[in-house]
Design an enzyme around this catalytic site. Structure first.
Site, PDB file in Angstrom:
ATOM      1  N   CYS A 159       0.812  -1.222   0.000  1.00  0.00           N
ATOM      2  CA  CYS A 159       0.000   0.000   0.000  1.00  0.00           C
ATOM      3  C   CYS A 159       0.845   1.271   0.000  1.00  0.00           C
ATOM      4  O   CYS A 159       0.332   2.352  -0.281  1.00  0.00           O
ATOM      5  CB  CYS A 159      -0.944   0.013   1.192  1.00  0.00           C
ATOM      6  SG  CYS A 159      -2.017  -1.414   1.230  1.00  0.00           S
ATOM      7  N   HIS A 299      -2.988   7.174   3.298  1.00  0.00           N
ATOM      8  CA  HIS A 299      -3.472   5.895   2.781  1.00  0.00           C
ATOM      9  C   HIS A 299      -4.784   5.564   3.487  1.00  0.00           C
ATOM     10  O   HIS A 299      -4.899   5.669   4.704  1.00  0.00           O
ATOM     11  CB  HIS A 299      -2.424   4.809   3.034  1.00  0.00           C
ATOM     12  CG  HIS A 299      -2.902   3.439   2.726  1.00  0.00           C
ATOM     13  ND1 HIS A 299      -3.629   3.150   1.581  1.00  0.00           N
ATOM     14  CD2 HIS A 299      -2.790   2.268   3.408  1.00  0.00           C
ATOM     15  CE1 HIS A 299      -3.929   1.863   1.579  1.00  0.00           C
ATOM     16  NE2 HIS A 299      -3.436   1.309   2.671  1.00  0.00           N
ATOM     17  N   ASN A 330     -10.088  -0.173   1.435  1.00  0.00           N
ATOM     18  CA  ASN A 330      -8.647  -0.025   1.225  1.00  0.00           C
ATOM     19  C   ASN A 330      -8.313  -0.497  -0.186  1.00  0.00           C
ATOM     20  O   ASN A 330      -8.341  -1.688  -0.467  1.00  0.00           O
ATOM     21  CB  ASN A 330      -7.908  -0.858   2.287  1.00  0.00           C
ATOM     22  CG  ASN A 330      -6.402  -0.827   2.125  1.00  0.00           C
ATOM     23  OD1 ASN A 330      -5.886  -0.337   1.127  1.00  0.00           O
ATOM     24  ND2 ASN A 330      -5.708  -1.367   3.110  1.00  0.00           N
TER      25      ASN A 330
HETATM   26  N1  ACO Z   1     -16.891  -8.588  11.587  1.00  0.00           N
HETATM   27  C1  ACO Z   1     -17.207  -8.838  12.857  1.00  0.00           C
HETATM   28  N2  ACO Z   1     -16.277  -9.134  13.804  1.00  0.00           N
HETATM   29  C2  ACO Z   1     -14.994  -9.167  13.385  1.00  0.00           C
HETATM   30  C3  ACO Z   1     -14.618  -8.941  12.057  1.00  0.00           C
HETATM   31  C4  ACO Z   1     -15.619  -8.648  11.146  1.00  0.00           C
HETATM   32  N3  ACO Z   1     -15.359  -8.390   9.847  1.00  0.00           N
HETATM   33  N4  ACO Z   1     -13.278  -9.064  11.961  1.00  0.00           N
HETATM   34  C5  ACO Z   1     -12.824  -9.378  13.189  1.00  0.00           C
HETATM   35  N5  ACO Z   1     -13.883  -9.455  14.044  1.00  0.00           N
HETATM   36  C6  ACO Z   1     -13.852  -9.773  15.459  1.00  0.00           C
HETATM   37  C7  ACO Z   1     -12.631 -10.558  15.868  1.00  0.00           C
HETATM   38  O1  ACO Z   1     -12.811 -11.934  15.642  1.00  0.00           O
HETATM   39  C8  ACO Z   1     -12.533 -10.237  17.329  1.00  0.00           C
HETATM   40  O2  ACO Z   1     -13.435 -11.029  18.020  1.00  0.00           O
HETATM   41  P1  ACO Z   1     -13.030 -11.695  19.440  1.00  0.00           P
HETATM   42  O3  ACO Z   1     -12.768 -10.506  20.331  1.00  0.00           O
HETATM   43  O4  ACO Z   1     -14.220 -12.474  19.799  1.00  0.00           O
HETATM   44  O5  ACO Z   1     -11.806 -12.498  19.162  1.00  0.00           O
HETATM   45  C9  ACO Z   1     -13.041  -8.797  17.418  1.00  0.00           C
HETATM   46  O6  ACO Z   1     -13.776  -8.568  16.214  1.00  0.00           O
HETATM   47  C10 ACO Z   1     -11.943  -7.773  17.519  1.00  0.00           C
HETATM   48  O7  ACO Z   1     -10.982  -8.074  16.527  1.00  0.00           O
HETATM   49  P2  ACO Z   1      -9.679  -7.214  16.362  1.00  0.00           P
HETATM   50  O8  ACO Z   1      -8.855  -7.819  15.286  1.00  0.00           O
HETATM   51  O9  ACO Z   1      -9.056  -6.984  17.708  1.00  0.00           O
HETATM   52  O10 ACO Z   1     -10.313  -5.861  15.847  1.00  0.00           O
HETATM   53  P3  ACO Z   1      -9.583  -4.505  15.591  1.00  0.00           P
HETATM   54  O11 ACO Z   1     -10.268  -3.449  16.324  1.00  0.00           O
HETATM   55  O12 ACO Z   1      -8.092  -4.620  15.741  1.00  0.00           O
HETATM   56  O13 ACO Z   1      -9.878  -4.266  14.047  1.00  0.00           O
HETATM   57  C11 ACO Z   1      -8.862  -4.445  11.892  1.00  0.00           C
HETATM   58  C12 ACO Z   1      -9.414  -5.205  13.087  1.00  0.00           C
HETATM   59  C13 ACO Z   1      -9.985  -3.628  11.294  1.00  0.00           C
HETATM   60  C14 ACO Z   1      -8.368  -5.463  10.880  1.00  0.00           C
HETATM   61  C15 ACO Z   1      -7.734  -3.515  12.351  1.00  0.00           C
HETATM   62  O14 ACO Z   1      -6.826  -4.226  13.163  1.00  0.00           O
HETATM   63  C16 ACO Z   1      -6.984  -2.895  11.230  1.00  0.00           C
HETATM   64  O15 ACO Z   1      -7.513  -2.087  10.481  1.00  0.00           O
HETATM   65  N6  ACO Z   1      -5.706  -3.214  11.070  1.00  0.00           N
HETATM   66  C17 ACO Z   1      -4.891  -2.660   9.991  1.00  0.00           C
HETATM   67  C18 ACO Z   1      -5.144  -3.469   8.734  1.00  0.00           C
HETATM   68  C19 ACO Z   1      -4.658  -2.766   7.517  1.00  0.00           C
HETATM   69  O16 ACO Z   1      -4.725  -1.586   7.393  1.00  0.00           O
HETATM   70  N7  ACO Z   1      -4.177  -3.550   6.552  1.00  0.00           N
HETATM   71  C20 ACO Z   1      -3.811  -3.076   5.291  1.00  0.00           C
HETATM   72  C21 ACO Z   1      -2.407  -2.613   5.266  1.00  0.00           C
HETATM   73  S1  ACO Z   1      -2.033  -1.900   3.731  1.00  0.00           S
HETATM   74  C22 ACO Z   1      -1.525  -3.118   2.631  1.00  0.00           C
HETATM   75  O17 ACO Z   1      -0.351  -3.324   2.448  1.00  0.00           O
HETATM   76  C23 ACO Z   1      -2.513  -3.923   1.891  1.00  0.00           C
END
Ligand code: ACO
Length: 430
Positions: A159, A299, A330
């Site tokens: 990204c 981004h 994204n």
């Molecule tokens: N719907 C419902 N619940 C979900 C979902 C979903 N889509 N995804 C995860 N959960 C649940 C998890 O299972 C977890 O449940 P649990 O507590 O029972 O285990 C709970 O929600 C919390 O999960 P977390 O992973 O702790 O949630 P978080 O607040 O960290 O958000 C997210 C997750 C959105 C992925 C976040 O960590 C994030 O945005 N990270 C950065 C990712 C990113 O930007 N990646 C791209 C990089 S750029 C590139 O190179 C492509």
């Protein structure tokens, strides 16, 4: 497919001035130092890398959070509150690929700049979802545009790729190696997302954005860049199979090795830290303070990352940060150029503004560019004949490409060293 083009700049060729410098033939008011190549470079002449064209293209098909509720165990409310995303565009047919999206975005950028594809010296396509491992998506885009004088390569920095590519474009221009560089971010991430993995499939979208960077004697443009990498985090965001470490096999396919795998929380922590750091560093290089920034285009991965880094750590007010991830998710390398186009459409960018583009991604990688915006952003003065000429250019490019393929098929019937090897005739076509 619906072509969505940014509100382009003026198409005037009237000799208006930009920042006190006279306008040449470029429709955007910034004159390339030299439009005929090759030209000897005067090492003492001031040279700047200006963004003079911009455009984007997203597929027509939209998947909302409510649509996703029917596919995986997720809820609109979770996606909106944890990421800010409401919907994303995805490709709907095999004929839509990263290259076709990239070509549309590039055409829009060339149109804004009113520059013929044959004037482009270099095409850099940043992508995380290339058409193939080999050849580059950039070469396919080059052929689609009929950019017959351009070199072309893909850039892999996930990204962060668009910011990396912009930095490369600036380097080529300041070194005198290019007058026009087309920088494209193009993605069809929906093809490498596991649609049963709710932790990733809700995040990504497809699309492409492009800018044309031109050599100019108008001060400003891309004034500084910062690039970084920390490969110790390579496993945090990866498509494990399909490369030389894990070649494609029945096993890699059945185990889902060709899909994006991500430790979202670790990436979140990393992103929040580097976005603020990279912004500070690039501003330092450009000799600017945080207060001097008119608009940050980060981004577009997660609104919480933007809030925690740009808003909270840098204390940049919300109105100076452009966010459109609610509509696209994204889109990886395409997110910053798409956001740039929409910021221009929204009237948020004006000549003289200080902009920062800042991104992060797999690798791990990060990067930032500081831009002193120097070109007008008024609507184009489109004429039917200009539009017709442009369409004719692209039809000629398609015909030429078909002709070259046909000629090669004929020559492939003869030994390479024979007098029918076709090298002379092929060279004449290039
Ligand atoms: N719907 C419902 N619940 C979900 C979902 C979903 N889509 N995804 C995860 N959960 C649940 C998890 O299972 C977890 O449940 P649990 O507590 O029972 O285990 C709970 O929600 C919390 O999960 P977390 O992973 O702790 O949630 P978080 O607040 O960290 O958000 C997210 C997750 C959105 C992925 C976040 O960590 C994030 O945005 N990270 C950065 C990712 C990113 O930007 N990646 C791209 C990089 S750029 C590139 O190179 C492509």
């Amino acid at each position: 497919m619906s072509e969505q083009q940014s509100q382009p700049s003026n198409m005037n060729t009237s000799g208006a001035t930009v920042n006190g410098h006279s306008n040449g033939s470029n429709g955007n008011g910034v004159q390339a130092v030299s439009q005929a190549s090759p030209q000897p470079i005067n090492p003492f002449a001031p040279r700047y890398a200006q963004i003079v064209g911009w455009g984007y293209h997203v597929p027509e098909k939209v998947i909302t959070n409510f649509d996703l509720e029917k596919i995986v165990d997720t809820q609109d409310e979770w996606i909106r509150t944890r990421t800010g995303i409401e919907e994303r565009h995805v490709v709907a047919s095999p004929s839509e690929t990263s290259a076709t999206l990239g070509i549309q975005a590039a055409k829009a950028a060339l149109e804004v700049a009113d520059i013929h594809p044959s004037k482009v010296d270099l095409i850099i396509c940043a992508t995380s979802s290339p058409e193939h491992i080999v050849p580059s998506t950039a070469s396919i885009i080059q052929d689609g545009l009929g950019a017959t004088n351009a070199g072309a390569f893909d850039l892999s920095a996930a990204c962060s790729g668009f910011v990396y590519a912009l930095s490369m474009a600036r380097g080529h221009i300041l070194a005198g190696d290019a007058e026009y560089v087309l920088v494209i971010g193009a993605e069809t991430l929906s093809r490498i997302v596991d649609w049963t993995d709710r932790a990733t499939c809700v995040l990504f979208g497809d699309g492409a954005g492009a800018v044309l960077v031109a050599a100019s004697d108008v001060p400003g443009g891309i004034t500084a860049s910062v690039l970084g990498s920390d490969g110790s985090g390579a496993d945090l965001l990866t498509v494990p199979a399909g490369g030389s470490a894990m070649p494609s096999s029945l096993e890699t396919v059945s185990s889902g090795g060709h899909y994006i795998k991500m430790d979202g929380t670790a990436v979140f922590r990393f992103a929040t830290r580097v976005m603020a750091e990279a912004t500070r560093q690039v501003l330092g290089k450009a000799g600017l303070r945080v207060e001097d920034v008119d608009l940050v285009i980060p981004h577009q991965a997660n609104v919480r990352i933007i809030q925690n880094s740009v808003l909270k750590q840098l204390k940049i007010p919300e109105e100076k940060v452009f966010v459109n991830l609610q509509k696209y998710g994204n889109t990886s390398t395409a997110s910053i150029p798409i956001a740039l186009c929409e910021a221009i459409e929204a009237g948020k960018i004006h000549p003289g503004n200080n902009l920062v583009f800042v991104g992060f991604g797999a690798g791990l990688t990060w990067g930032a560019c500081s831009i002193k915006w120097s070109v007008p952003v008024a609507k184009p003065n489109e004429t039917w004949w200009r539009n017709t000429a442009r369409q004719a250019t692209y039809q000629a490019a398609a015909a030429r490409s078909m002709w070259k393929r046909a000629i090669r098929r004929v020559y492939s019937q003869f030994p390479a060293e024979s007098r029918w090897g076709g090298r002379k005739e092929e060279n004449e076509l290039s």
